[in-house]
Design a protein around this motif. Structure first.
Motif, PDB file in Angstrom:
ATOM      1  N   UNK A  34       0.854  -1.352   0.051  1.00 40.00           N
ATOM      2  CA  UNK A  34       0.007  -0.017  -0.015  1.00 40.00           C
ATOM      3  C   UNK A  34       0.946   1.409  -0.030  1.00 40.00           C
ATOM      4  N   UNK A  35       0.777   2.168  -1.016  1.00 40.49           N
ATOM      5  CA  UNK A  35       1.572   3.321  -1.112  1.00 40.49           C
ATOM      6  C   UNK A  35       0.465   4.524  -0.643  1.00 40.49           C
ATOM      7  N   UNK A  36       0.866   5.457   0.031  1.00 43.69           N
ATOM      8  CA  UNK A  36      -0.135   6.641   0.190  1.00 43.69           C
ATOM      9  C   UNK A  36       0.020   7.307  -1.053  1.00 43.69           C
ATOM     10  N   UNK A  37      -1.118   8.073  -1.129  1.00 44.07           N
ATOM     11  CA  UNK A  37      -1.318   9.123  -2.252  1.00 44.07           C
ATOM     12  C   UNK A  37      -0.388  10.096  -2.339  1.00 44.07           C
ATOM     13  N   UNK A  38       0.145  10.445  -1.150  1.00 48.42           N
ATOM     14  CA  UNK A  38       1.216  11.613  -1.206  1.00 48.42           C
ATOM     15  C   UNK A  38       2.653  11.059  -1.208  1.00 48.42           C
ATOM     16  N   UNK A  39       2.826   9.714  -1.110  1.00 48.05           N
ATOM     17  CA  UNK A  39       4.044   9.035  -1.240  1.00 48.05           C
ATOM     18  C   UNK A  39       4.882   9.179   0.118  1.00 48.05           C
ATOM     19  N   UNK A  40       4.269   9.620   1.305  1.00 44.70           N
ATOM     20  CA  UNK A  40       4.890   9.795   2.668  1.00 44.70           C
ATOM     21  C   UNK A  40       5.064   8.492   3.309  1.00 44.70           C
ATOM     22  N   UNK A  41       4.378   7.233   2.752  1.00 44.80           N
ATOM     23  CA  UNK A  41       4.577   5.937   3.498  1.00 44.80           C
ATOM     24  C   UNK A  41       4.165   4.923   2.598  1.00 44.80           C
ATOM     25  N   UNK A  42       5.009   3.710   2.941  1.00 46.17           N
ATOM     26  CA  UNK A  42       4.504   2.622   1.942  1.00 46.17           C
ATOM     27  C   UNK A  42       4.567   1.422   2.834  1.00 46.17           C
ATOM     28  N   UNK A  43       3.637   0.644   2.986  1.00 43.19           N
ATOM     29  CA  UNK A  43       3.356  -0.373   3.788  1.00 43.19           C
ATOM     30  C   UNK A  43       3.532  -1.602   2.917  1.00 43.19           C
ATOM     31  N   UNK A  44       4.395  -2.644   3.277  1.00 34.56           N
ATOM     32  CA  UNK A  44       4.686  -3.937   2.515  1.00 34.56           C
ATOM     33  C   UNK A  44       4.241  -5.026   3.427  1.00 34.56           C
ATOM     34  N   UNK A  45       3.529  -6.017   3.011  1.00 29.75           N
ATOM     35  CA  UNK A  45       3.260  -7.124   3.961  1.00 29.75           C
ATOM     36  C   UNK A  45       3.868  -8.320   3.356  1.00 29.75           C
ATOM     37  N   UNK A  46       4.473  -8.946   4.215  1.00 34.35           N
ATOM     38  CA  UNK A  46       5.222 -10.291   3.892  1.00 34.35           C
ATOM     39  C   UNK A  46       4.744 -11.284   4.412  1.00 34.35           C
ATOM     40  N   UNK A  47       4.577 -12.536   3.753  1.00 36.06           N
ATOM     41  CA  UNK A  47       4.055 -13.899   4.201  1.00 36.06           C
ATOM     42  C   UNK A  47       5.079 -14.830   4.085  1.00 36.06           C
ATOM     43  N   UNK A  53      -0.349 -15.390   9.158  1.00 31.88           N
ATOM     44  CA  UNK A  53       0.130 -14.266   9.788  1.00 31.88           C
ATOM     45  C   UNK A  53       1.214 -13.708   8.864  1.00 31.88           C
ATOM     46  N   UNK A  54       1.133 -12.108   8.859  1.00 33.31           N
ATOM     47  CA  UNK A  54       2.095 -11.388   8.099  1.00 33.31           C
ATOM     48  C   UNK A  54       2.915 -10.542   8.760  1.00 33.31           C
ATOM     49  N   UNK A  55       4.104  -9.992   8.145  1.00 38.02           N
ATOM     50  CA  UNK A  55       4.906  -9.091   8.834  1.00 38.02           C
ATOM     51  C   UNK A  55       4.716  -7.954   7.971  1.00 38.02           C
ATOM     52  N   UNK A  56       4.501  -6.790   8.493  1.00 37.62           N
ATOM     53  CA  UNK A  56       4.021  -5.607   7.824  1.00 37.62           C
ATOM     54  C   UNK A  56       5.378  -4.658   8.136  1.00 37.62           C
ATOM     55  N   UNK A  57       5.782  -4.426   6.982  1.00 41.31           N
ATOM     56  CA  UNK A  57       7.111  -3.341   7.091  1.00 41.31           C
ATOM     57  C   UNK A  57       6.772  -1.846   6.517  1.00 41.31           C
ATOM     58  N   UNK A  58       6.804  -0.966   7.645  1.00 42.77           N
ATOM     59  CA  UNK A  58       6.392   0.602   7.423  1.00 42.77           C
ATOM     60  C   UNK A  58       7.723   1.215   7.029  1.00 42.77           C
ATOM     61  N   UNK A  59       7.806   1.886   5.694  1.00 40.97           N
ATOM     62  CA  UNK A  59       8.625   2.902   5.230  1.00 40.97           C
ATOM     63  C   UNK A  59       8.010   4.160   5.408  1.00 40.97           C
ATOM     64  N   UNK A  60       8.802   5.069   6.113  1.00 39.96           N
ATOM     65  CA  UNK A  60       8.309   6.455   6.183  1.00 39.96           C
ATOM     66  C   UNK A  60       9.351   7.339   5.418  1.00 39.96           C
TER      67      UNK A  60
END
Length: 122
Positions: A34-47, A53-60
């Motif tokens: 998931x990429x925010x419309x503004x590009x200020x964060x990206x969420x990537x879910x790993x399985x 169960x997933x691991x969510x990586x948040x990049x700011x």
């Protein structure tokens, strides 16, 4: 009423470096992004391809320094069906940060310093 695990979240400084680490060290693959419309964060879910169960990586985008992980003993834990080869691979990667032979476990560090416990399948 019932609850079940969905995911755990960690923040990462370099998303590509983290994605490469989690795939190489643990075989985790991206299942959604998931990429925010503004590009200020990206969420990537790993399985892991096995559990839900997933691991969510948040990049700011605007975060410019390593994360302060504090003094707690927060960690993720993974069970492996091939402990000896996992240990050998992680040793070669240089990411083993703590070993406890008496308990039969060890820990690896991800690129941001998060600890991950590796447990043999018993």
């Amino acid at each position: 009423m019932m609850f079940k695990f969905a995911h755990n979240n960690i923040n990462v400084l370099d998303l590509n470096k983290s994605l490469e680490f989690y795939e190489k060290a643990l075989g985790l693959k991206e299942v959604r992004r998931m990429v925010s419309d503004s590009g200020d964060f990206i969420l990537v879910y790993l399985g892991d391809g096995v559990s839900q169960h997933q691991l969510e990586l948040t990049w700011l985008r605007d975060w410019d320094r390593p994360y302060n992980l504090g003094d707690n003993e927060f960690h993720l834990a993974f069970v492996t069906d091939d402990y000896e080869n996992a240990y050998k691979m992680h040793k070669e990667m240089g990411c083993i940060c703590y070993e406890n032979p008496a308990m039969g476990i060890y820990f690896i560090n991800d690129p941001d310093g998060y600890w991950i416990e590796i447990i043999p399948n018993k």
